[in-house]
Design an enzyme around this catalytic site. Structure first.
Site, PDB file in Angstrom:
ATOM      1  N   GLU A  33       0.855  -1.201   0.000  1.00  0.00           N
ATOM      2  CA  GLU A  33       0.000   0.000   0.000  1.00  0.00           C
ATOM      3  C   GLU A  33       0.880   1.236   0.000  1.00  0.00           C
ATOM      4  O   GLU A  33       1.096   1.871   1.028  1.00  0.00           O
ATOM      5  CB  GLU A  33      -0.935   0.013   1.209  1.00  0.00           C
ATOM      6  CG  GLU A  33      -1.946   1.154   1.145  1.00  0.00           C
ATOM      7  CD  GLU A  33      -2.703   1.366   2.436  1.00  0.00           C
ATOM      8  OE1 GLU A  33      -2.817   2.538   2.854  1.00  0.00           O
ATOM      9  OE2 GLU A  33      -3.172   0.384   3.038  1.00  0.00           O
ATOM     10  N   ASP A  83       2.592   2.299   3.793  1.00  0.00           N
ATOM     11  CA  ASP A  83       1.704   3.447   3.563  1.00  0.00           C
ATOM     12  C   ASP A  83       2.518   4.703   3.281  1.00  0.00           C
ATOM     13  O   ASP A  83       2.180   5.806   3.715  1.00  0.00           O
ATOM     14  CB  ASP A  83       0.751   3.681   4.740  1.00  0.00           C
ATOM     15  CG  ASP A  83      -0.499   4.469   4.337  1.00  0.00           C
ATOM     16  OD1 ASP A  83      -0.583   4.895   3.175  1.00  0.00           O
ATOM     17  OD2 ASP A  83      -1.379   4.657   5.197  1.00  0.00           O
TER      18      ASP A  83
END
Length: 378
Positions: free
Chosen positions: A8, A294
Site C-alpha cells: 500500500e 503506507d
C-alpha cells in the site's frame, strides 16, 4: 529483513492535484518533509529509502481519494485512464522494484470492469486494483455509492475472472458525512478513526451481501491492520445471528472469519503496533497478513525499523518472512510473472535466523555475548 514487499504505497500525478491537493491535507513538515513532492516522486527519494531499509519491492497506487472523489462520471473515468497510463510508463522504467494496482472510477460497474480488464490484460505491470471506499456522485458531489449493491456484480465478476485482487482503501468523508458525524471533532474524521470506521463498514457490507460467495476467486485486501476488524471479529460473528437476520445473503454456514486467508487479507500499512499484529495473527492467522508501510503518509525507515527490530523478536521466523514477503506473492500472484520476477524466499535468504556469531567466536546464549555481565544494546 531483506526482501520485504510493501503493498500500500501511494503516488500521485499533477492532474489529480486539482481535485485533491495534499498540501491542504498536511503542509510541509507535518507528514515528512514534503508530502506532495514525495507523492509525485517514484524513482528518487522513494527508491533510495527502499534500498536503505531492505524494501525490495513496492506496489504503487494512486493517492486517495483518487477517482472516488470525482463526482463527474466522465472526469472520473478519464482520470483513471490517465493515471493508469502514466503509472505503466513509470513502473516499466524499473519493473524489478515496482508494480501497480489500477485506479478505477466506480460510477459504472461495467466501465470499471472494462478498465480493470484493460490494465490486467493489455497493459504491463498491473497486479490488481485499488478503490478508495465509496464513490462520490451527484451534482453537488454529496451522493454516495457503495459496491455491495447487486448491480456491482458486473465489476466483481470481472475481478474474479481476471483473478485481480481488489484493495479497499480509505478516503476522506464528504461534506455531508463530515457535518453529521465529525463537526466539532474534525481531527477524528481522518486516519485516527473515521477512515477505519467507513472502510470496515464497507468491507463487511460486501461480505455479508454474499459477494465473496458468488465470486469464490475474488480477493479483497484492506490495510491499517485490518481497519479494526480483527479486534472485533468475535463480536461481529456473534452478532450476525442467522435467526435474527435470516435474509442476510452471506452463506449460512460461514462466519466472516472464515474468509480470511483465502479471500480477505490485511496489511500492516500505517499501523506499526506489535500487540495489534499479535492480536490479528491470533484471530485471522499469519497467512492473512502482509507487510506494508503506507508511504509517503508513513515513514519507510519507521515502518521498516518496527518490522525488522520489534516484530522479528515476537513471532516465529517462518511467520515473519511469510508476512514480510511470501504472503504478498500469494495474494498478488502476478508479482511472480517474469516482468517482476519475484519469488518466495526462505528465512535464511532474507537474512533471518541462523547463528549470529563470527567464525570462532565463543557464544554464551542467544541474547547476550558475555557470560558474566549483561551487554546492553546501544
Amino acid at each position: 529483513m531483506k526482501g520485504k514487499i510493501a503493498l500500500e504505497e501511494c503516488f500521485t500525478i499533477p492532474e489529480l492535484l486539482e481535485y485533491f491537493n495534499p498540501s491542504s491535507f498536511a503542509s510541509k513538515g507535518v507528514i515528512g518533509d514534503d508530502l506532495t513532492g514525495n507523492l509525485l516522486d517514484i524513482h528518487g527519494k522513494r527508491l533510495r529509502e527502499m534500498d536503505e531499509n531492505d524494501v525490495e519491492f513496492m506496489v504503487l497506487s494512486l493517492n486517495a481519494p483518487g477517482c472516488q472523489a470525482i463526482a463527474n462520471q466522465k472526469e472520473s473515468e478519464d482520470m483513471a485512464r490517465l493515471a493508469n497510463d502514466y503509472l505503466e510508463q513509470e513502473l516499466l522504467k524499473n519493473p524489478k522494484r515496482f508494480a501497480a494496482v489500477a485506479a478505477l472510477s466506480m460510477h459504472d460497474p461495467a466501465q470499471a470492469a472494462e478498465e480493470l480488464k484493460r490494465c490486467m490484460t493489455e497493459k504491463k505491470g498491473f497486479v490488481g486494483a485499488m478503490i478508495n471506499d465509496f464513490q462520490s456522485v451527484g451534482e453537488d458531489g454529496q451522493g454516495i455509492v457503495f459496491y455491495d449493491d447487486p448491480k456491482y456484480d458486473a465489476f466483481w465478476k470481472a475481478a474474479n475472472d481476471l483473478e485481480a485482487p481488489v484493495y479497499i482503501h480509505p478516503r476522506p468523508s464528504n461534506k455531508l458525512i463530515h457535518e453529521l458525524l465529525w463537526k466539532g471533532r474534525p481531527w477524528l474524521d481522518f486516519s485516527a478513526l473515521g477512515y477505519a470506521n467507513r472502510v470496515n463498514a464497507h468491507l463487511l457490507g460486501i461480505v455479508t451481501a454474499g459477494v465473496l460467495d458468488r465470486f469464490p476467486k475474488l480477493k479483497l485486501v484492506i490495510g491499517h491492520m485490518g481497519e479494526h476488524i480483527p479486534y472485533d471479529l468475535y463480536r461481529i460473528d456473534h452478532k450476525l445471528d442467522r435467526n435474527r437476520f435470516p435474509n442476510m445473503p452471506m452463506r449460512k454456514d460461514k462466519l466472516v472469519r472464515d474468509y480470511f486467508g483465502s479471500q480477505i487479507f490485511i496489511t500492516t500499512s500505517g499501523h506499526f503496533s506489535t500487540p495489534a499484529l499479535i492480536c490479528a495473527m491470533t484471530e485471522i492467522g499469519a497467512r492473512s497478513i502482509a507487510f506494508s508501510i503506507d508511504y509517503p503518509f508513513e515513514s519507510i525507515p519507521n515502518g521498516s525499523c518496527w518490522w525488522d527490530e520489534y516484530v522479528s523478536v515476537n513471532v516465529s521466523e517462518r511467520d515473519f518472512v511469510d508476512m514480510g514477503r511470501n504472503n504478498s506473492l500469494n495474494i498478488f500472484p502476478k508479482l511472480k510473472d517474469p516482468l517482476h520476477g519475484l519469488k518466495e524466499m526462505e528465512p535464511e535468504e532474507c537474512g533471518v535466523g541462523g547463528l549470529r556469531a563470527s567464525e570462532g567466536e565463543v557464544t554464551y546464549g542467544m541474547y547476550n555475548k558475555d557470560y558474566n555481565r549483561r551487554m546492553r544494546k546501544v
